[in-house]
Design a protein around this motif. Structure first.
Motif, PDB file in Angstrom:
ATOM      1  N   GLN A 131       7.742   4.203 -16.107  1.00 13.12           N
ATOM      2  CA  GLN A 131       9.192   4.085 -16.214  1.00 13.12           C
ATOM      3  C   GLN A 131       9.897   4.423 -14.904  1.00 13.12           C
ATOM      4  OE1 GLN A 131      10.660   2.800 -19.004  1.00 13.12           O
ATOM      5  NE2 GLN A 131      12.419   2.630 -17.632  1.00 13.12           N
ATOM      6  N   GLY A 132       9.546   5.582 -14.328  1.00 14.47           N
ATOM      7  CA  GLY A 132      10.182   5.977 -13.081  1.00 14.47           C
ATOM      8  C   GLY A 132       9.863   5.014 -11.947  1.00 14.47           C
ATOM      9  N   PHE A 133       8.593   4.585 -11.896  1.00 15.82           N
ATOM     10  CA  PHE A 133       8.171   3.625 -10.876  1.00 15.82           C
ATOM     11  C   PHE A 133       8.894   2.292 -11.070  1.00 15.82           C
ATOM     12  CE2 PHE A 133       4.888   0.542  -9.330  1.00 15.82           C
ATOM     13  CZ  PHE A 133       4.977   0.886  -7.986  1.00 15.82           C
ATOM     14  N   LYS A 134       9.068   1.888 -12.325  1.00 17.11           N
ATOM     15  CA  LYS A 134       9.735   0.620 -12.629  1.00 17.11           C
ATOM     16  C   LYS A 134      11.209   0.680 -12.220  1.00 17.11           C
ATOM     17  CE  LYS A 134       9.176  -0.949 -16.799  1.00 17.11           C
ATOM     18  NZ  LYS A 134       9.379  -1.116 -18.257  1.00 17.11           N
ATOM     19  N   ASP A 135      11.901   1.731 -12.603  1.00 14.32           N
ATOM     20  CA  ASP A 135      13.341   1.831 -12.343  1.00 14.32           C
ATOM     21  C   ASP A 135      13.652   1.917 -10.849  1.00 14.32           C
ATOM     22  OD1 ASP A 135      13.712   1.747 -15.029  1.00 14.32           O
ATOM     23  OD2 ASP A 135      13.916   3.917 -15.278  1.00 14.32           O
ATOM     24  N   HIS A 136      12.808   2.613 -10.081  1.00 10.65           N
ATOM     25  CA  HIS A 136      13.119   2.860  -8.676  1.00 10.65           C
ATOM     26  C   HIS A 136      12.492   1.862  -7.717  1.00 10.65           C
ATOM     27  CE1 HIS A 136      14.239   6.719 -10.449  1.00 10.65           C
ATOM     28  NE2 HIS A 136      14.946   6.929  -9.356  1.00 10.65           N
ATOM     29  N   TYR A 137      11.645   0.995  -8.207  1.00 14.04           N
ATOM     30  CA  TYR A 137      10.991   0.074  -7.276  1.00 14.04           C
ATOM     31  C   TYR A 137      10.839  -1.335  -7.848  1.00 14.04           C
ATOM     32  CZ  TYR A 137       7.307  -2.135  -4.514  1.00 14.04           C
ATOM     33  OH  TYR A 137       6.588  -3.015  -3.769  1.00 14.04           O
ATOM     34  N   ILE A 167       0.859  -1.186   0.000  1.00 12.39           N
ATOM     35  CA  ILE A 167       0.000   0.000   0.000  1.00 12.39           C
ATOM     36  C   ILE A 167       0.890   1.230   0.000  1.00 12.39           C
ATOM     37  CG2 ILE A 167      -1.623   1.382   1.349  1.00 12.39           C
ATOM     38  CD1 ILE A 167      -3.055  -1.064   2.155  1.00 12.39           C
ATOM     39  N   TRP A 168       0.658   2.085  -0.971  1.00  9.73           N
ATOM     40  CA  TRP A 168       1.389   3.349  -1.081  1.00  9.73           C
ATOM     41  C   TRP A 168       0.472   4.479  -0.643  1.00  9.73           C
ATOM     42  CZ3 TRP A 168       6.426   3.596  -3.193  1.00  9.73           C
ATOM     43  CH2 TRP A 168       6.916   2.395  -3.707  1.00  9.73           C
ATOM     44  N   GLY A 169       1.042   5.457   0.000  1.00  4.22           N
ATOM     45  CA  GLY A 169       0.265   6.616   0.431  1.00  4.22           C
ATOM     46  C   GLY A 169       1.163   7.823   0.540  1.00  4.22           C
ATOM     47  N   GLY A 170       0.540   8.957   0.730  1.00  3.75           N
ATOM     48  CA  GLY A 170       1.336  10.177   0.866  1.00  3.75           C
ATOM     49  C   GLY A 170       0.665  11.347   0.205  1.00  3.75           C
ATOM     50  N   GLN A 177       3.354  12.758  -5.366  1.00  7.56           N
ATOM     51  CA  GLN A 177       4.469  12.190  -4.618  1.00  7.56           C
ATOM     52  C   GLN A 177       3.891  11.160  -3.650  1.00  7.56           C
ATOM     53  OE1 GLN A 177       6.137  15.644  -2.762  1.00  7.56           O
ATOM     54  NE2 GLN A 177       7.501  16.084  -4.469  1.00  7.56           N
ATOM     55  N   PHE A 178       4.516  10.006  -3.552  1.00  5.70           N
ATOM     56  CA  PHE A 178       4.001   9.016  -2.616  1.00  5.70           C
ATOM     57  C   PHE A 178       5.121   8.132  -2.118  1.00  5.70           C
ATOM     58  CE2 PHE A 178       4.616   6.729  -6.260  1.00  5.70           C
ATOM     59  CZ  PHE A 178       3.843   5.613  -6.521  1.00  5.70           C
ATOM     60  N   GLN A 179       4.873   7.481  -0.989  1.00  5.43           N
ATOM     61  CA  GLN A 179       5.874   6.613  -0.373  1.00  5.43           C
ATOM     62  C   GLN A 179       5.218   5.307   0.055  1.00  5.43           C
ATOM     63  OE1 GLN A 179       7.324   8.847   2.924  1.00  5.43           O
ATOM     64  NE2 GLN A 179       5.419   8.732   4.087  1.00  5.43           N
ATOM     65  N   LEU A 180       6.029   4.271   0.193  1.00  2.00           N
ATOM     66  CA  LEU A 180       5.536   2.949   0.557  1.00  2.00           C
ATOM     67  C   LEU A 180       5.128   2.928   2.022  1.00  2.00           C
ATOM     68  CD1 LEU A 180       5.083   0.129  -0.589  1.00  2.00           C
ATOM     69  CD2 LEU A 180       7.372  -0.469   0.165  1.00  2.00           C
ATOM     70  N   ARG A 181       3.866   2.590   2.251  1.00  4.36           N
ATOM     71  CA  ARG A 181       3.371   2.547   3.625  1.00  4.36           C
ATOM     72  C   ARG A 181       3.721   1.208   4.270  1.00  4.36           C
ATOM     73  NH1 ARG A 181      -2.324   5.035   5.515  1.00  4.36           N
ATOM     74  NH2 ARG A 181      -2.114   4.651   7.745  1.00  4.36           N
ATOM     75  N   PHE A 182       3.405   0.107   3.602  1.00  2.00           N
ATOM     76  CA  PHE A 182       3.890  -1.195   4.041  1.00  2.00           C
ATOM     77  C   PHE A 182       3.805  -2.173   2.869  1.00  2.00           C
ATOM     78  CE2 PHE A 182      -0.627  -1.249   5.432  1.00  2.00           C
ATOM     79  CZ  PHE A 182      -1.079  -2.306   4.664  1.00  2.00           C
ATOM     80  N   ARG A 183       4.567  -3.266   2.996  1.00  2.00           N
ATOM     81  CA  ARG A 183       4.634  -4.282   1.940  1.00  2.00           C
ATOM     82  C   ARG A 183       4.807  -5.643   2.595  1.00  2.00           C
ATOM     83  NH1 ARG A 183       8.931  -6.228  -1.769  1.00  2.00           N
ATOM     84  NH2 ARG A 183       7.980  -6.606  -3.806  1.00  2.00           N
ATOM     85  N   PHE A 184       4.023  -6.634   2.114  1.00  2.00           N
ATOM     86  CA  PHE A 184       4.087  -7.962   2.686  1.00  2.00           C
ATOM     87  C   PHE A 184       4.319  -8.987   1.590  1.00  2.00           C
ATOM     88  CE2 PHE A 184       1.491  -5.566   5.690  1.00  2.00           C
ATOM     89  CZ  PHE A 184       2.191  -5.811   6.864  1.00  2.00           C
ATOM     90  N   SER A 185       4.949 -10.098   1.966  1.00  2.00           N
ATOM     91  CA  SER A 185       5.286 -11.142   1.009  1.00  2.00           C
ATOM     92  C   SER A 185       4.635 -12.450   1.415  1.00  2.00           C
ATOM     93  CB  SER A 185       6.810 -11.324   0.950  1.00  2.00           C
ATOM     94  OG  SER A 185       7.147 -12.484   0.211  1.00  2.00           O
ATOM     95  N   VAL A 245      11.064   3.288   0.742  1.00  2.00           N
ATOM     96  CA  VAL A 245      11.035   3.725  -0.648  1.00  2.00           C
ATOM     97  C   VAL A 245      10.119   4.931  -0.766  1.00  2.00           C
ATOM     98  CG1 VAL A 245      10.535   3.078  -3.025  1.00  2.00           C
ATOM     99  CG2 VAL A 245      11.407   1.368  -1.428  1.00  2.00           C
ATOM    100  N   SER A 246      10.598   5.966  -1.406  1.00  2.00           N
ATOM    101  CA  SER A 246       9.801   7.162  -1.630  1.00  2.00           C
ATOM    102  C   SER A 246      10.051   7.651  -3.042  1.00  2.00           C
ATOM    103  CB  SER A 246      10.163   8.252  -0.618  1.00  2.00           C
ATOM    104  OG  SER A 246       9.392   9.412  -0.853  1.00  2.00           O
ATOM    105  N   LEU A 247       8.979   7.919  -3.773  1.00  2.00           N
ATOM    106  CA  LEU A 247       9.098   8.366  -5.154  1.00  2.00           C
ATOM    107  C   LEU A 247       8.673   9.818  -5.264  1.00  2.00           C
ATOM    108  CD1 LEU A 247       7.640   5.287  -7.039  1.00  2.00           C
ATOM    109  CD2 LEU A 247      10.019   5.785  -6.531  1.00  2.00           C
ATOM    110  N   GLY A 248       9.428  10.556  -6.034  1.00  2.00           N
ATOM    111  CA  GLY A 248       9.119  11.960  -6.239  1.00  2.00           C
ATOM    112  C   GLY A 248       8.232  12.179  -7.440  1.00  2.00           C
ATOM    113  N   LYS A 249       7.971  13.429  -7.739  1.00  2.00           N
ATOM    114  CA  LYS A 249       7.047  13.791  -8.810  1.00  2.00           C
ATOM    115  C   LYS A 249       7.512  13.275 -10.158  1.00  2.00           C
ATOM    116  CE  LYS A 249       4.758  17.804 -10.829  1.00  2.00           C
ATOM    117  NZ  LYS A 249       4.567  19.258 -10.745  1.00  2.00           N
ATOM    118  N   ASP A 250       8.786  13.430 -10.490  1.00  2.00           N
ATOM    119  CA  ASP A 250       9.290  13.036 -11.806  1.00  2.00           C
ATOM    120  C   ASP A 250       9.225  11.528 -12.013  1.00  2.00           C
ATOM    121  OD1 ASP A 250       9.785  15.667 -12.281  1.00  2.00           O
ATOM    122  OD2 ASP A 250      11.893  15.558 -11.668  1.00  2.00           O
TER     123      ASP A 250
END
Length: 567
Positions: free
Chosen positions: A256-262, A196-199, A205-213, A223-228
């Motif tokens: 693309q940005g989401f793919k490269d950074h996460y 779940i991402w939020g922010g 702009q959004f950051q990872l709230r939590f992640r489960f496997s 992990v936090s992603l910026g506007k670009d």
């Protein structure tokens, strides 16, 4: 040249059909044929030789014929089976067709052209039957797929109900509540990860709230992603609400940005997302991530993801609502404790003050009385008047103190609500006021009242104050007349009325009369402290009811009390 069509004619010697003419018709139609006179040999003949059609000349009325027809239909495998009769009858053909026979031929009416036409039609029927058979197979496959989808939908509904129950358990931190729902959804969809991402999604702009496997480990990477890096991806989710990616590698630059950074960091290959909203604005993104190189996301799965996203949104809103309620209750509890302490301190203060004030007032009154008795002849008329005024003031002050204590004790010395009979309460009050009622020759009309939940001592005080009020404010040359009644006015409401024919008051003073120390008349004409009706209103407020008054000068007053039957 087309090959001759082979016919097998089953013609027992007992048959009533004359085949002489029919043989000639078959030959002219360019058909070759074999004749079998013994039905018991038919089975061997069909297995050894190949035929395009079978012609049977036996009457349908016999059970042996019907049994033979059933056996033949199994052996000839959808090839046409004709029935040969002396004459054609519609009813006879209908019965034959019900048994599975292709058509009925009349020996006298069948011509070579007619035989060819019937044979051609039978071939077309075979093709149609084959097509229908194929359609039935396809329909069966479709039905099977629908059944599987229905099973999937039922399983998803069960899962959603399970998650809804998890969402109702909101006593723990929000992320723990959400993680329980997300894990169940992940298991249902069979993905390896859920996050779940939020922010600040409005600012892209959004950051990872939590992640489960589902692989046996939980990850919460920072992990936090910026506007670009995320603007196109977020806008895509915002626009579509639910977004499915069969293969991350096939997706365009929108991620693309989401793919490269996460995604590349965690080797994610496919993903489906649902949007989380708050107040009409995108507030988060729910992601189910898989490690397979490609996955065809079904419509039912995307609908399920959308439902899970809605459930998580509702859970977040409900958790916030309950958290606000918890904080409010904490503040209310703290305020109540503070108020209770304040009331307790005030009660102690009132008791101490009343005790300290009553003592000097008692002495003022007592010494004033001694002064009047011992020095009555030494005092002039003016001095005697001063002493009497001093004593009256001391008595009035003592009455004010007592009424103030009574007013404060409505809440501080309140008793629990119990079932009480108002008739019994009223009888006690009238007994206490019996001397005044007799002295004033007052007339009372009392209706039957009911039993309800209340503080008995306070209801007694209420009745006494209102009746005393009516006895006090009456015309001097007229005996007081008081009417008391009651009726049920709602599912949980009872109305009590006190009506008199006294001096009344102006409607503009309707609210003023319930104020503390509020008097509408001079004390020397109508004695009192001005606290009686204030005490009445406080008692009714404690019982979660209401008290109002209707009056006109010289027309009397009616007090209307509405009080709950139970609390």
């Amino acid at each position: 040249m087309a090959p001759q069509r082979q016919l097998l004619i089953i013609h027992p010697e007992t048959s009533s059909v004359d085949l002489a003419v029919f043989y000639e018709t078959v030959q002219q139609a360019d058909f070759s044929y074999s004749i079998c006179h013994d039905p018991e040999l038919v089975y061997n003949i069909i297995e050894e030789e190949s035929f395009d059609a079978v012609i049977l000349s036996l009457p349908l009325a016999e059970n042996e014929t019907k049994i033979l027809i059933c056996d033949l239909l199994e052996l000839i495998d959808n090839r046409p089976l004709f029935l040969l009769t002396p004459q054609w009858e519609a009813a006879y053909e209908q019965e034959a067709r019900s048994l599975g026979i292709t058509a009925v031929l009349a020996q006298e009416d069948t011509t070579p052209a007619h035989l060819k036409h019937v044979f051609r039609l039978s071939k077309e029927l075979q093709q149609m039957e084959a097509s229908r058979s194929s359609s039935r197979v396809q329909l069966a496959k479709t039905y099977f797929q629908l059944e599987k989808r229905e099973e999937t939908l039922k399983a998803q509904q069960v899962t959603l109900m399970k998650m809804a129950k998890l969402g109702l358990d909101l006593d723990e931190p929000l992320d723990i509540c959400l993680s329980r729902i997300a894990k169940v959804a992940m298991e249902t969809l069979g993905t390896e990860y859920v996050s779940i991402w939020g922010g600040l999604l409005t600012a892209s702009q959004f950051q990872l709230r939590f992640r489960f496997s589902s692989l046996g480990q939980e990850e919460i990477p920072q992990v936090s992603l910026g506007k670009d890096q995320s603007v196109l991806f977020i806008e895509n989710v915002r626009e579509n609400h639910t977004l499915a990616m069969r293969s991350i590698q096939d997706e365009n630059e929108s991620i693309q940005g989401f793919k490269d950074h996460y995604l590349k960091i965690h080797q994610i290959e496919n993903m489906a997302c649902g949007s989380l909203y708050k107040g009409g604005e995108l507030n988060g993104i729910l992601c189910f991530e898989g490690l397979n190189e490609s996955r065809d996301w079904l419509v039912e799965e995307l609908s399920f993801i959308n439902s899970v996203a809605d459930l998580i949104t509702l859970t977040m809103e409900e958790w916030q609502h309950r958290n606000d309620e918890r904080e409010l209750r904490k503040r209310e509890d703290a305020y109540r404790l503070k108020l209770e302490k304040s009331n307790s301190d005030l009660q102690d203060f009132a008791f101490i003050v009343s005790h300290d004030l009553q003592e000097p007032l008692y002495k003022v009154n007592a010494f004033g009385e001694l002064l009047e008795l011992r020095s009555k002849e030494a005092l002039d008329e003016k001095s005697t008047y001063y002493v009497s005024k001093m004593r009256e003031a001391a008595k009035r002050m003592s009455g004010l103190i007592n009424d103030l204590l009574l007013y404060s004790r409505v809440t501080s010395k309140a008793m629990p609500f119990i079932k009480i009979d108002l008739n019994h309460v009223l009888e006690g009050v009238l007994s206490d006021l019996e001397y005044r009622i007799m002295t004033l020759k007052a007339k009372l009309e009392v209706e039957e009242l009911i039993t309800l939940e209340a503080d008995e001592s306070q209801m007694r005080q209420l009745f006494q104050n209102l009746i005393s009020n009516s006895l006090k404010f009456h015309e001097k040359d007229k005996a007081p007349q008081i009417s008391i009644g009651g009726e049920k006015s709602g599912a949980n409401e009872y109305t009590i009325t006190f009506k008199d024919e006294g001096i009344g008051f102006d409607e503009k003073d309707n609210q003023r009369i319930f104020g503390v120390f509020q008097r509408l008349h001079p004390a020397d004409k109508y004695p009192g402290t001005g606290m009686g009706l204030a005490i009445c209103e406080k008692i009714i407020n404690r019982h979660e009811g209401s008290i109002t008054a209707k009056s006109d000068p010289g027309e009397g007053t009616t007090f209307v009390i509405k009080i709950p039957l139970y609390h």
